[in-house]
Design a protein around this motif. Structure first.
Motif, PDB file in Angstrom:
ATOM      1  N   PRO A  73      -9.643  16.180   4.075  1.00  0.00           N
ATOM      2  CA  PRO A  73     -10.171  14.825   4.318  1.00  0.00           C
ATOM      3  C   PRO A  73     -10.102  14.393   5.784  1.00  0.00           C
ATOM      4  CG  PRO A  73      -8.382  14.800   2.681  1.00  0.00           C
ATOM      5  CD  PRO A  73      -8.401  16.163   3.291  1.00  0.00           C
ATOM      6  N   PHE A  74      -9.520  15.242   6.635  1.00  0.00           N
ATOM      7  CA  PHE A  74      -9.409  14.902   8.052  1.00  0.00           C
ATOM      8  C   PHE A  74     -10.237  15.850   8.925  1.00  0.00           C
ATOM      9  CE2 PHE A  74      -5.562  13.627   5.779  1.00  0.00           C
ATOM     10  CZ  PHE A  74      -5.600  12.252   5.988  1.00  0.00           C
ATOM     11  N   GLN A  86     -10.186   3.950   6.167  1.00  0.00           N
ATOM     12  CA  GLN A  86     -10.666   4.794   5.072  1.00  0.00           C
ATOM     13  C   GLN A  86      -9.540   5.262   4.158  1.00  0.00           C
ATOM     14  OE1 GLN A  86     -14.004   6.447   4.300  1.00  0.00           O
ATOM     15  NE2 GLN A  86     -14.504   4.392   5.029  1.00  0.00           N
ATOM     16  N   THR A  87      -8.369   5.439   4.718  1.00  0.00           N
ATOM     17  CA  THR A  87      -7.257   6.016   3.940  1.00  0.00           C
ATOM     18  C   THR A  87      -5.902   5.525   4.445  1.00  0.00           C
ATOM     19  OG1 THR A  87      -7.360   7.889   5.495  1.00  0.00           O
ATOM     20  CG2 THR A  87      -8.310   8.250   3.315  1.00  0.00           C
ATOM     21  N   LEU A  95      -2.378  10.176  -1.151  1.00  0.00           N
ATOM     22  CA  LEU A  95      -3.423   9.695  -0.243  1.00  0.00           C
ATOM     23  C   LEU A  95      -4.370   8.781  -1.020  1.00  0.00           C
ATOM     24  CD1 LEU A  95      -4.884   9.713   2.477  1.00  0.00           C
ATOM     25  CD2 LEU A  95      -5.874  11.937   1.879  1.00  0.00           C
ATOM     26  N   LEU A  96      -4.468   7.538  -0.557  1.00  0.00           N
ATOM     27  CA  LEU A  96      -5.330   6.558  -1.223  1.00  0.00           C
ATOM     28  C   LEU A  96      -6.631   6.436  -0.435  1.00  0.00           C
ATOM     29  CD1 LEU A  96      -2.604   3.829  -1.887  1.00  0.00           C
ATOM     30  CD2 LEU A  96      -3.336   5.696  -3.405  1.00  0.00           C
ATOM     31  N   PHE A  97      -7.737   6.698  -1.109  1.00  0.00           N
ATOM     32  CA  PHE A  97      -9.053   6.666  -0.456  1.00  0.00           C
ATOM     33  C   PHE A  97      -9.697   5.290  -0.647  1.00  0.00           C
ATOM     34  CE2 PHE A  97      -8.290  11.185  -1.075  1.00  0.00           C
ATOM     35  CZ  PHE A  97      -8.837  11.780   0.053  1.00  0.00           C
ATOM     36  N   ASN A 157      -8.965  10.038  12.417  1.00  0.00           N
ATOM     37  CA  ASN A 157      -8.319  10.474  11.173  1.00  0.00           C
ATOM     38  C   ASN A 157      -8.204   9.353  10.127  1.00  0.00           C
ATOM     39  OD1 ASN A 157      -8.002  13.152  11.933  1.00  0.00           O
ATOM     40  ND2 ASN A 157      -5.948  12.848  12.771  1.00  0.00           N
ATOM     41  N   THR A 158      -8.294   8.113  10.558  1.00  0.00           N
ATOM     42  CA  THR A 158      -8.178   6.993   9.609  1.00  0.00           C
ATOM     43  C   THR A 158      -9.366   6.042   9.628  1.00  0.00           C
ATOM     44  OG1 THR A 158      -5.769   7.048   9.867  1.00  0.00           O
ATOM     45  CG2 THR A 158      -6.702   5.034   8.904  1.00  0.00           C
TER      46      THR A 158
END
Ligand code: OVM
Length: 396
Positions: A13-14, A284-285, A308-310, A382-383
């Motif tokens: 996801p990154f 985003q996360t 990890l919360l999306f 990353n976020t």
């Protein structure tokens, strides 16, 4: 599903690929199940609205005190002194949250609105005269970079460090990938500049920063804690709103009908900004860490694991929204998790809304058409989801 059976996925996801177009990945995450195992980082993931919302509401089982990034502060040394609001649980969080909530309350922000409106109108007027400009550098970034540090009471010199710092902070919630390392290139100088800005004597007595220090006089927090809370304002308050405003401009430029609706109904600025936050969520996360074994729909998450919360995926979950990928400024956007929810819900929400609404109002009042010049360029983080550049042409 039988006990101890859960979907395992191998994507990152990154990675550039994921961050460039997260939405097909989000769909796969949501469809795989209410909770998935992300092999690459050995963490759990949740991408459906119901589970993301429930985890955010449950701070006792889903702790923030081990950090809300991939790094587990119980096992690894944090890259900076942890935040005493973001990376804390009650009761510490309760005390610090009260202080920032008061400093950023609608009451304390009331007196700022006139300045915010005036600056938005001034900036939009200047850009209307130019006709063609960069929606990011000249508007989405220029506006918060002026009014936010002013509101906090930060000196005019050296404000560039704020953006560089935000970049570091939000990349640091992800893995130590190349993106993180690149943003840390100038870390020592940037951190030194930010640390200096947080001192009481560096802050204008009439600003929000000085307001935080009043709690020291009242004996509620120590001087060092006040300094860390001002650091939280500097960390969290700028890059997020830059992304939010840029993403809103993008969606309005891409959706001509919605732009027309906003122009004809400027009272819709609030729902328009909210809908942009839902559809292109700046944050985003974030991670949480389980404080005990926790079962999600028959899957047992052990104690001490990262989850990890999306947020961005939850905000487009078709289980929660009708036609979730459509930008609809009349949508009752309530219920999205772009500001989080539960005890950690954004304390700067009211401030960010004033910023977003002032820009959209100024544009709606002055601009007939808003068009993208070519393809805007994303700024991968990353976020955070946001743009680096966005050519825009406006007609009056
Ligand atoms: C903080 C902090 C940093 C980044 C984000 C955030 C979204 C808070 O230092 O407290 O909230």
């Amino acid at each position: 599903m039988a006990e101890d059976q859960y979907p395992a996925l191998d994507f990152d996801p990154f990675s550039d690929e994921f961050l460039t177009d997260p939405y097909p990945f989000h769909e796969r995450l949501r469809e795989a199940g209410p909770v998935v195992w992300l092999e690459r980082y050995r963490v759990w993931g949740m991408a459906r609205h119901r589970q993301v919302n429930a985890a955010l509401m449950n701070w006792e089982a889903f702790s923030s005190a081990a950090g809300v990034g991939l790094s587990n502060f119980n096992k690894e040394k944090p890259w900076r002194t942890p935040s005493i609001i973001l990376e804390a649980d009650p009761p510490l969080h309760t005390r610090t949250h009260k202080i920032l909530t008061r400093a950023l309350s609608p009451m304390s922000l009331h007196s700022l609105r006139a300045d915010f409106e005036h600056e938005a109108e001034r900036l939009v007027e200047e850009l209307v005269e130019r006709v063609t400009f960069d929606g990011v550098a000249d508007l989405a970034r220029a506006y918060p970079l002026k009014i936010f540090p002013d509101a906090l009471g930060i000196a005019p010199e050296g404000r560039e460090a704020l953006l560089a710092y935000g970049e570091m902070v939000f990349n640091a919630f992800g893995p130590r990938n190349e993106r993180f390392e690149r943003s840390m290139a100038n870390a020592a100088a940037v951190t030194a500049a930010i640390t200096a800005m947080c001192e009481r004597d560096a802050l204008d007595p009439s600003g929000i920063g000085a307001q935080v220090y009043r709690s020291v006089e009242e004996g509620v927090i120590s001087y060092d804690e006040a300094r860390l809370l001002v650091r939280s304002l500097l960390s969290a308050g700028l890059d997020t709103t830059v992304s939010a405003i840029g993403n809103a401009l993008y969606l309005l430029a891409r959706n001509v009908g919605e732009w027309r609706t906003l122009r004809d109904n400027p009272q819709l600025v609030r729902t328009a900004f909210d809908e942009a936050l839902r559809l292109e969520s700046p944050v985003q996360t974030f991670f949480r860490t389980t404080t005990r074994a926790f079962e999600v729909e028959g899957v047992r998450i052990p104690e001490g694991d990262k989850v990890l919360l999306f947020y961005g995926a939850a905000n487009r979950d078709p289980r929660r929204w009708i036609d979730p990928n459509r930008f609809d400024i009349r949508r009752r956007g309530g219920g999205h998790v772009a500001f989080g929810t539960g005890v950690h819900r954004c304390v700067g929400e009211a401030l960010s809304r004033i910023e977003g609404e002032c820009i959209l109002s100024a544009l709606a009042a002055r601009v007939k058409s808003l068009a993208l010049d070519g393809k805007p360029k994303l700024r991968l983080n990353n976020t955070l989801r946001g743009f680096e550049t966005m050519g825009l042409t406006v007609k009056t």
